[in-house]
Design a protein around this motif. Sequence first.
Motif, PDB file in Angstrom:
ATOM      1  N   VAL A   1       3.610  20.509  30.198  1.00  8.93           N
ATOM      2  CA  VAL A   1       3.151  20.557  28.806  1.00  8.93           C
ATOM      3  C   VAL A   1       3.006  19.135  28.251  1.00  8.93           C
ATOM      4  O   VAL A   1       1.955  18.776  27.694  1.00  8.93           O
ATOM      5  CB  VAL A   1       4.121  21.411  27.944  1.00  8.93           C
ATOM      6  CG1 VAL A   1       3.762  21.324  26.469  1.00  8.93           C
ATOM      7  CG2 VAL A   1       4.088  22.864  28.407  1.00  8.93           C
TER       8      VAL A   1
ATOM      9  N   GLU B   1      10.392  10.490  29.403  1.00 11.92           N
ATOM     10  CA  GLU B   1      10.970  11.441  30.366  1.00 11.92           C
ATOM     11  C   GLU B   1      12.329  10.937  30.827  1.00 11.92           C
ATOM     12  O   GLU B   1      12.474   9.779  31.184  1.00 11.92           O
ATOM     13  CB  GLU B   1      10.009  11.598  31.558  1.00 11.92           C
ATOM     14  CG  GLU B   1      10.549  12.387  32.723  1.00 11.92           C
ATOM     15  CD  GLU B   1      11.071  13.776  32.352  1.00 11.92           C
ATOM     16  OE1 GLU B   1      10.340  14.549  31.728  1.00 11.92           O
ATOM     17  OE2 GLU B   1      12.241  14.076  32.697  1.00 11.92           O
TER      18      GLU B   1
ATOM     19  N   ALA C   1      11.113  22.623  34.907  1.00  8.81           N
ATOM     20  CA  ALA C   1      10.522  23.905  35.330  1.00  8.81           C
ATOM     21  C   ALA C   1       9.170  23.694  35.998  1.00  8.81           C
ATOM     22  O   ALA C   1       8.760  24.477  36.855  1.00  8.81           O
ATOM     23  CB  ALA C   1      10.361  24.818  34.124  1.00  8.81           C
ATOM     24  N   SER C   2       8.480  22.621  35.622  1.00  8.70           N
ATOM     25  CA  SER C   2       7.127  22.399  36.163  1.00  8.70           C
ATOM     26  C   SER C   2       7.144  22.077  37.651  1.00  8.70           C
ATOM     27  O   SER C   2       6.095  22.064  38.288  1.00  8.70           O
ATOM     28  CB  SER C   2       6.445  21.266  35.397  1.00  8.70           C
ATOM     29  OG  SER C   2       6.424  21.568  34.038  1.00  8.70           O
TER      30      SER C   2
ATOM     31  N   ILE D   1       1.582  30.092  39.919  1.00  3.89           N
ATOM     32  CA  ILE D   1       0.475  31.038  39.735  1.00  3.89           C
ATOM     33  C   ILE D   1      -0.309  30.695  38.464  1.00  3.89           C
ATOM     34  O   ILE D   1       0.283  30.428  37.411  1.00  3.89           O
ATOM     35  CB  ILE D   1       1.009  32.484  39.637  1.00  3.89           C
ATOM     36  CG1 ILE D   1       1.692  32.873  40.957  1.00  3.89           C
ATOM     37  CG2 ILE D   1      -0.109  33.471  39.299  1.00  3.89           C
ATOM     38  CD1 ILE D   1       2.515  34.123  40.876  1.00  3.89           C
TER      39      ILE D   1
ATOM     40  N   VAL E   1      16.230  10.833  25.595  1.00  2.00           N
ATOM     41  CA  VAL E   1      16.307  10.773  24.125  1.00  2.00           C
ATOM     42  C   VAL E   1      17.613  11.439  23.680  1.00  2.00           C
ATOM     43  O   VAL E   1      17.860  12.607  23.997  1.00  2.00           O
ATOM     44  CB  VAL E   1      15.081  11.462  23.481  1.00  2.00           C
ATOM     45  CG1 VAL E   1      15.235  11.511  21.962  1.00  2.00           C
ATOM     46  CG2 VAL E   1      13.804  10.730  23.881  1.00  2.00           C
TER      47      VAL E   1
ATOM     48  N   TYR F   1      14.017  31.391  45.100  1.00  2.62           N
ATOM     49  CA  TYR F   1      12.883  31.668  45.987  1.00  2.62           C
ATOM     50  C   TYR F   1      13.199  31.447  47.459  1.00  2.62           C
ATOM     51  O   TYR F   1      14.071  30.639  47.799  1.00  2.62           O
ATOM     52  CB  TYR F   1      11.731  30.688  45.697  1.00  2.62           C
ATOM     53  CG  TYR F   1      11.083  30.818  44.363  1.00  2.62           C
ATOM     54  CD1 TYR F   1       9.950  31.599  44.198  1.00  2.62           C
ATOM     55  CD2 TYR F   1      11.586  30.127  43.262  1.00  2.62           C
ATOM     56  CE1 TYR F   1       9.325  31.690  42.965  1.00  2.62           C
ATOM     57  CE2 TYR F   1      10.970  30.221  42.024  1.00  2.62           C
ATOM     58  CZ  TYR F   1       9.844  31.002  41.878  1.00  2.62           C
ATOM     59  OH  TYR F   1       9.228  31.097  40.669  1.00  2.62           O
TER      60      TYR F   1
ATOM     61  N   ILE G   1       8.749  26.981  26.256  1.00  3.16           N
ATOM     62  CA  ILE G   1       7.524  27.320  26.992  1.00  3.16           C
ATOM     63  C   ILE G   1       7.922  27.951  28.330  1.00  3.16           C
ATOM     64  O   ILE G   1       8.106  27.272  29.336  1.00  3.16           O
ATOM     65  CB  ILE G   1       6.620  26.071  27.185  1.00  3.16           C
ATOM     66  CG1 ILE G   1       6.359  25.376  25.839  1.00  3.16           C
ATOM     67  CG2 ILE G   1       5.315  26.467  27.870  1.00  3.16           C
ATOM     68  CD1 ILE G   1       5.579  26.184  24.812  1.00  3.16           C
TER      69      ILE G   1
ATOM     70  N   GLY H   1       3.743  29.393  31.096  1.00  2.00           N
ATOM     71  CA  GLY H   1       3.572  28.072  30.496  1.00  2.00           C
ATOM     72  C   GLY H   1       2.765  27.110  31.345  1.00  2.00           C
ATOM     73  O   GLY H   1       2.060  26.241  30.820  1.00  2.00           O
TER      74      GLY H   1
ATOM     75  N   THR I   1       0.260  27.912  33.271  1.00  2.00           N
ATOM     76  CA  THR I   1      -1.136  28.300  33.039  1.00  2.00           C
ATOM     77  C   THR I   1      -1.604  27.882  31.654  1.00  2.00           C
ATOM     78  O   THR I   1      -2.736  27.423  31.477  1.00  2.00           O
ATOM     79  CB  THR I   1      -1.254  29.845  33.155  1.00  2.00           C
ATOM     80  OG1 THR I   1      -0.614  30.267  34.351  1.00  2.00           O
ATOM     81  CG2 THR I   1      -2.695  30.297  33.137  1.00  2.00           C
TER      82      THR I   1
HETATM   83  C1  LIG Z   1      11.207  30.384  38.167  1.00  2.00           C
HETATM   84  C2  LIG Z   1       9.983  30.097  37.348  1.00  2.00           C
HETATM   85  C3  LIG Z   1       8.738  30.635  37.694  1.00  2.00           C
HETATM   86  C4  LIG Z   1       7.610  30.366  36.930  1.00  2.00           C
HETATM   87  N1  LIG Z   1       6.384  30.771  37.378  1.00  2.00           N
HETATM   88  C5  LIG Z   1       5.282  30.454  36.662  1.00  2.00           C
HETATM   89  C6  LIG Z   1       3.996  30.757  37.155  1.00  2.00           C
HETATM   90  O1  LIG Z   1       3.832  31.219  38.273  1.00  2.00           O
HETATM   91  N2  LIG Z   1       2.918  30.501  36.363  1.00  2.00           N
HETATM   92  C7  LIG Z   1       3.044  29.976  35.110  1.00  2.00           C
HETATM   93  O2  LIG Z   1       2.048  29.829  34.413  1.00  2.00           O
HETATM   94  N3  LIG Z   1       4.265  29.614  34.647  1.00  2.00           N
HETATM   95  C8  LIG Z   1       5.368  29.815  35.399  1.00  2.00           C
HETATM   96  N4  LIG Z   1       6.596  29.424  34.965  1.00  2.00           N
HETATM   97  C9  LIG Z   1       6.704  28.761  33.690  1.00  2.00           C
HETATM   98  C10 LIG Z   1       6.330  27.289  33.773  1.00  2.00           C
HETATM   99  O3  LIG Z   1       6.848  26.706  34.952  1.00  2.00           O
HETATM  100  C11 LIG Z   1       6.872  26.584  32.551  1.00  2.00           C
HETATM  101  O4  LIG Z   1       6.472  27.298  31.409  1.00  2.00           O
HETATM  102  C12 LIG Z   1       6.380  25.171  32.421  1.00  2.00           C
HETATM  103  O5  LIG Z   1       6.606  24.454  33.608  1.00  2.00           O
HETATM  104  C13 LIG Z   1       7.113  24.521  31.255  1.00  2.00           C
HETATM  105  O6  LIG Z   1       6.690  23.197  31.167  1.00  2.00           O
HETATM  106  P1  LIG Z   1       7.412  22.237  30.128  1.00  2.00           P
HETATM  107  O7  LIG Z   1       6.671  20.955  30.213  1.00  2.00           O
HETATM  108  O8  LIG Z   1       7.552  22.911  28.808  1.00  2.00           O
HETATM  109  O9  LIG Z   1       8.904  22.111  30.664  1.00  2.00           O
HETATM  110  P2  LIG Z   1       9.499  21.236  31.873  1.00  2.00           P
HETATM  111  O10 LIG Z   1       8.633  21.226  33.042  1.00  2.00           O
HETATM  112  O11 LIG Z   1      10.897  21.714  32.068  1.00  2.00           O
HETATM  113  O12 LIG Z   1       9.495  19.760  31.291  1.00  2.00           O
HETATM  114  C14 LIG Z   1      10.366  19.358  30.260  1.00  2.00           C
HETATM  115  C15 LIG Z   1      10.712  17.919  30.552  1.00  2.00           C
HETATM  116  O13 LIG Z   1      11.453  17.385  29.465  1.00  2.00           O
HETATM  117  C16 LIG Z   1      12.390  16.469  29.987  1.00  2.00           C
HETATM  118  N5  LIG Z   1      13.428  16.273  28.976  1.00  2.00           N
HETATM  119  C17 LIG Z   1      14.316  17.193  28.542  1.00  2.00           C
HETATM  120  N6  LIG Z   1      15.139  16.637  27.622  1.00  2.00           N
HETATM  121  C18 LIG Z   1      14.751  15.346  27.481  1.00  2.00           C
HETATM  122  C19 LIG Z   1      15.233  14.266  26.704  1.00  2.00           C
HETATM  123  N7  LIG Z   1      16.295  14.405  25.880  1.00  2.00           N
HETATM  124  N8  LIG Z   1      14.624  13.054  26.813  1.00  2.00           N
HETATM  125  C20 LIG Z   1      13.565  12.888  27.655  1.00  2.00           C
HETATM  126  N9  LIG Z   1      13.087  13.896  28.437  1.00  2.00           N
HETATM  127  C21 LIG Z   1      13.666  15.102  28.335  1.00  2.00           C
HETATM  128  C22 LIG Z   1      12.883  17.173  31.253  1.00  2.00           C
HETATM  129  O14 LIG Z   1      13.488  16.274  32.147  1.00  2.00           O
HETATM  130  C23 LIG Z   1      11.606  17.778  31.786  1.00  2.00           C
HETATM  131  O15 LIG Z   1      10.980  16.954  32.730  1.00  2.00           O
HETATM  132  C24 LIG Z   1       7.734  29.623  35.743  1.00  2.00           C
HETATM  133  C25 LIG Z   1       8.963  29.050  35.407  1.00  2.00           C
HETATM  134  C26 LIG Z   1      10.063  29.241  36.226  1.00  2.00           C
HETATM  135  C27 LIG Z   1      11.336  28.528  35.939  1.00  2.00           C
END
Ligand SMILES: Cc1cc2nc3c(=O)[nH]c(=O)nc-3n(C[C@H](O)[C@H](O)[C@H](O)COP(=O)(O)OP(=O)(O)OC[C@H]3O[C@@H](n4cnc5c(N)ncnc54)[C@H](O)[C@@H]3O)c2cc1C
Length: 487
Positions: free
Chosen positions: A12, A31, A40-41, A47, A172, A231, A340, A344, A346
């Motif tokens: 995101v 980050e 989670a990413s 998918i 942060v 998994y 998210i 998320g 997608t």
């Molecule tokens: C098991 C599983 C299966 C999934 N399968 C799918 C799928 O097949 N298709 C799909 O569309 N979605 C899927 N999702 C959902 C998708 O992976 C997530 O919605 C998406 O990756 C979220 O992205 P994000 O950027 O919000 O979060 P994240 O990828 O978690 O990124 C958040 C980032 O913030 C950083 N951060 C946190 N706190 C701080 C701080 N204080 N200071 C600086 N950095 C910080 C973290 O280190 C992290 O890198 C799945 C999720 C999971 C867990």
Amino acid sequence: MFDVAIIGAGVVGCAVAYELSQYELRVALIEKENDVAMGASRANTAIIHGGYDPEPHTMMGKLNVEGMHRCFELCEELDVEHKKTGSWVVAFDEEQRVTLQMLLVQGIANGCEGLDILEGDVVRLQEPNLSDEIVAALWVPESGVLNPWEFALAMAEVAVRNGVIFMPNTDVRDLSWREDHYEMGARVVCSGDETTIRARHVINAAGVESDRIHNMVAPPAFEIVPTRGEYYILDGTAAGHVVRSVVFPCPTRAGKGVTISPTIHGDYLVGPNAEVIDDRTDTSVTRSALLDIADKARRVVPDLDLRTSIRNFAGVRSNSTYGDFFIEKSATNFIDLAAIKSPGLTCAPAIARVARKMLCEEGIPMERRVLWRGGRRVIRFKEIPEEERAAFVRAHPLYGRVICRCETITEGEIVAAMKREIPPVSIDGVKRRAGTGMGRCQGGFCGPRVLEIIARESGRDPLCIEEDGCGSFMLIGETKDPTCREI
Ligand SMILES: Cc1cc2nc3c(=O)[nH]c(=O)nc-3n(C[C@H](O)[C@H](O)[C@H](O)COP(=O)(O)OP(=O)(O)OC[C@H]3O[C@@H](n4cnc5c(N)ncnc54)[C@H](O)[C@@H]3O)c2cc1C
């Protein structure tokens, strides 16, 4: 002073950075880990969801189909590995057949095209390994799979090329509004130093930590309910043909259920389960979950051979008490892209567009960057036609040295990854970019060679090269490099 600071470089945050890099803005992508896509990413089912699953009135329902189309477009533009496989949702009885009908109606309301419900026998003509007990399935032709970390990375690379400042290892810790800007106190991970970042607008894309970041500037509005999914990865060569498309069971309140899915690398993912956990960072894999996943997956594909598993892993979903994506302007110049959960990955490109519009509404001037440089190309040696390889290697000798034998990844690809806008700093960073260690030996053979190449190309002491996160050193010994510190 930045115009916009994005907290979190998951898919995101990277999508928002990509979107904003097209405008004349000073943007920071902050980050806490040493690379992008470390939450989670990096650990999900990969998918590109078709859009039939979320309810139409939710943000997930509104953004899924747009996100899906944009994912495929971006994968093409940024040379991210992906496949339009289509997906099935299978029903084992007449009650589940009713669920398929409901999903079809929901999908049409969300804008999905080409949905169809087919009888079990017809489905088995396409997927002969599916159980004879399956009575019908919903066909979703537009869904697919991608390489999730390459997707996030590709967007971040283009953002950095266009002036976005990526700040890894920056955790942060506090956030406060000072008349006309935010002041963020952050800890530099590994060194332990403190730093202050100032920005006029803040975007919270902190994944499982997004409620804590929200609570720094606004009254609590939702709470993250970390939910782990585990998994198996099955080796495609050993497992043989399992499924052509992604196969889901009928969804329940607990989620989309245990999926069997082809990966872009020719392997299969089997999982995830869904277990609420206390520790948001706990990505351990448990025997009980793996047994449960095995039972559920074998109901769908009875002959599934889990002895071909080459790795197990887990990711943590940002499920929340809110139940939907929490996309809100929660305080002055502060936007939450929080909670998210799936889908998320997608939806990320569509979420980024919403964020850009919200920033516009906050009054931020959006002037197009005239010299914006998009696009991205990656040389993958194994994709070069057989008859062209010899000439290519004569011109580029590093591509003649295969480092990862399982996946046929050459030294040229690793060195190219080291020279991109966000170079890898760890062995897993190279894995996420070049694909080394993804195969059957999981890095057992190529790991030491990758370590040498990282050290050589970055001019760092091999003793300081980590396998993954900060402090995960591969070698033990005395080093004179002052940047190489234990946490
Ligand atoms: C098991 C599983 C299966 C999934 N399968 C799918 C799928 O097949 N298709 C799909 O569309 N979605 C899927 N999702 C959902 C998708 O992976 C997530 O919605 C998406 O990756 C979220 O992205 P994000 O950027 O919000 O979060 P994240 O990828 O978690 O990124 C958040 C980032 O913030 C950083 N951060 C946190 N706190 C701080 C701080 N204080 N200071 C600086 N950095 C910080 C973290 O280190 C992290 O890198 C799945 C999720 C999971 C867990």
